[in-house]
Design an enzyme around this catalytic site. Sequence first.
Site, mmCIF file in Angstrom:
data_model
loop_
_atom_site.group_PDB
_atom_site.id
_atom_site.type_symbol
_atom_site.label_atom_id
_atom_site.label_comp_id
_atom_site.label_asym_id
_atom_site.label_seq_id
_atom_site.Cartn_x
_atom_site.Cartn_y
_atom_site.Cartn_z
ATOM 1 N N TRP A 186 0.816 -1.221 0.000
ATOM 2 C CA TRP A 186 0.000 0.000 0.000
ATOM 3 C C TRP A 186 0.842 1.260 0.000
ATOM 4 O O TRP A 186 0.546 2.224 -0.717
ATOM 5 C CB TRP A 186 -1.009 -0.014 1.157
ATOM 6 C CG TRP A 186 -2.065 -1.045 0.905
ATOM 7 C CD1 TRP A 186 -2.268 -2.205 1.597
ATOM 8 C CD2 TRP A 186 -3.031 -1.063 -0.165
ATOM 9 N NE1 TRP A 186 -3.297 -2.926 1.030
ATOM 10 C CE2 TRP A 186 -3.782 -2.262 -0.042
ATOM 11 C CE3 TRP A 186 -3.332 -0.195 -1.216
ATOM 12 C CZ2 TRP A 186 -4.818 -2.602 -0.920
ATOM 13 C CZ3 TRP A 186 -4.366 -0.531 -2.088
ATOM 14 C CH2 TRP A 186 -5.089 -1.708 -1.941
ATOM 15 N N LYS A 241 -13.057 -0.902 6.669
ATOM 16 C CA LYS A 241 -12.440 -1.839 7.619
ATOM 17 C C LYS A 241 -12.946 -1.524 9.036
ATOM 18 O O LYS A 241 -13.762 -2.248 9.573
ATOM 19 C CB LYS A 241 -10.925 -1.773 7.518
ATOM 20 C CG LYS A 241 -10.458 -2.150 6.104
ATOM 21 C CD LYS A 241 -9.118 -1.586 5.788
ATOM 22 C CE LYS A 241 -8.789 -1.585 4.319
ATOM 23 N NZ LYS A 241 -8.878 -2.851 3.622
ATOM 24 N N ASP A 254 -1.543 6.895 6.043
ATOM 25 C CA ASP A 254 -2.639 6.024 5.620
ATOM 26 C C ASP A 254 -2.978 5.104 6.802
ATOM 27 O O ASP A 254 -2.230 4.197 7.134
ATOM 28 C CB ASP A 254 -2.169 5.207 4.403
ATOM 29 C CG ASP A 254 -3.228 4.229 3.902
ATOM 30 O OD1 ASP A 254 -4.272 4.087 4.553
ATOM 31 O OD2 ASP A 254 -2.981 3.611 2.845
HETATM 32 C C1 LIG Z 1 -3.596 0.352 3.962
HETATM 33 C C2 LIG Z 1 -4.494 0.503 2.782
HETATM 34 N N1 LIG Z 1 -4.396 1.618 2.039
HETATM 35 C C3 LIG Z 1 -5.175 1.820 0.972
HETATM 36 C C4 LIG Z 1 -6.112 0.894 0.584
HETATM 37 C C5 LIG Z 1 -6.954 1.155 -0.635
HETATM 38 O O1 LIG Z 1 -8.226 1.474 -0.248
HETATM 39 P P1 LIG Z 1 -9.403 1.741 -1.262
HETATM 40 O O2 LIG Z 1 -9.770 0.430 -1.862
HETATM 41 O O3 LIG Z 1 -10.456 2.328 -0.381
HETATM 42 O O4 LIG Z 1 -8.934 2.689 -2.289
HETATM 43 C C6 LIG Z 1 -6.273 -0.281 1.327
HETATM 44 C C7 LIG Z 1 -7.285 -1.282 0.935
HETATM 45 O O5 LIG Z 1 -7.345 -2.381 1.406
HETATM 46 C C8 LIG Z 1 -5.434 -0.475 2.449
HETATM 47 O O6 LIG Z 1 -5.540 -1.589 3.185
#
Ligand SMILES: Cc1ncc(COP(=O)(O)O)c(C=O)c1O
Length: 359
Positions: free
Chosen positions: A101, A195, A171
């Site tokens: 991520w 989540k 994040d």
């Molecule tokens: C730590 C993290 N950042 C970003 C995301 C991406 O999120 P989204 O699908 O809401 O764009 C996720 C998705 O699982 C994640 O776990």
Amino acid sequence: MRAYNFCAGPAALPTAVLEKAQQEMLDWQGKGLSIMEMSHRSNDYVAVAEKAEADLRKLMNIPENYKVLFLQGGASLQFSAIPLNLLGKNNKADYIHTGIWSEKALKEAKRYGDVNVVDAATLIDGKHAITEQSTWNLSDHAAYVHYADNETIGGLQFADVPEVNAPLVCDFSSSILSAPLDVSKFGLIYAGAQKNIGPAGLTIVIIRDDLLDQAKPEIPSILKYGDQAKNGSMVNTPATYAWYLSGLVFEWLLEQGGVDAIYKINQDKAKLLYSYIDASDFYNNPIAIANRSMMNVPFTLADEALEKTFLKEAEQKHLLNLAGHRSVGGMRASIYNAVPLEGVQALVNFMDDFAKRHG
Ligand SMILES: Cc1ncc(COP(=O)(O)O)c(C=O)c1O
């Protein structure tokens, strides 16, 4: 019967919240219509939206000089919105790279500015870990430093908040509201809702006032934090139902005793699962103890060939969504706020029984 859901996201929601939503689905508080059918500008809806924000502020103890935005586009849109809003004149930012991520975030940022990548993932005695901050090569005049508190796929989490000289941007998609946090250490916090907050479709951004109005002028208004803040996150129609449902989750969390109380339960859940894995020869967790995620617990079986059977038998026991992310394989149990201790105990009981039969 409701199963125990270990999905990484969209993830388990508290049953009490879903029941309340169900009760209110057709006729919200005697108004004769669903909240989904209501104008986002109506007094009733605005009150719901404002209550959700007030409860989140209470839960996270968010200081007054921060705005809370309820946006769309997922955490992934923030990978672009952040550089487009915060890079400023220097056009330079530091990105701490610890997994999939944080890598996605830095790849987007590279399209807009000068990104200094700090590779902070390492192996200690064969286990994945995050390097000491003293070894990081941070820039002198970065507009901000970005990191991902909890790498949802790898199951790797920072033990502490880094201490940096630039605004810290994080994040928190898979760890927000799981443990107490000092918001004042951050310039910006963001999290996809699906989540620990509510259903998919909503993204929370918590931003310090001084960072609101630095956006590149040419970017769309819905991406400008300043415009969203001035318009109560309603530059366009927001994700009204996801916002309402997240508000119900915040109420539920307050009823549980807030973040301090849920943190204690989360610690107990993680301890139960990790201790079982550590004591077993059949299961293995690949993360160094200091950086183990409290929310996402990846593990492997002694024999990879047993994975399909493991997942099938787990499902028969109403233990759902234990497959690891498609990019890494193995197993992963996501034990967010809405997964109760009994769910983790049921998982451990199943794992033990499975290991005895197949080990
Ligand atoms: C730590 C993290 N950042 C970003 C995301 C991406 O999120 P989204 O699908 O809401 O764009 C996720 C998705 O699982 C994640 O776990």
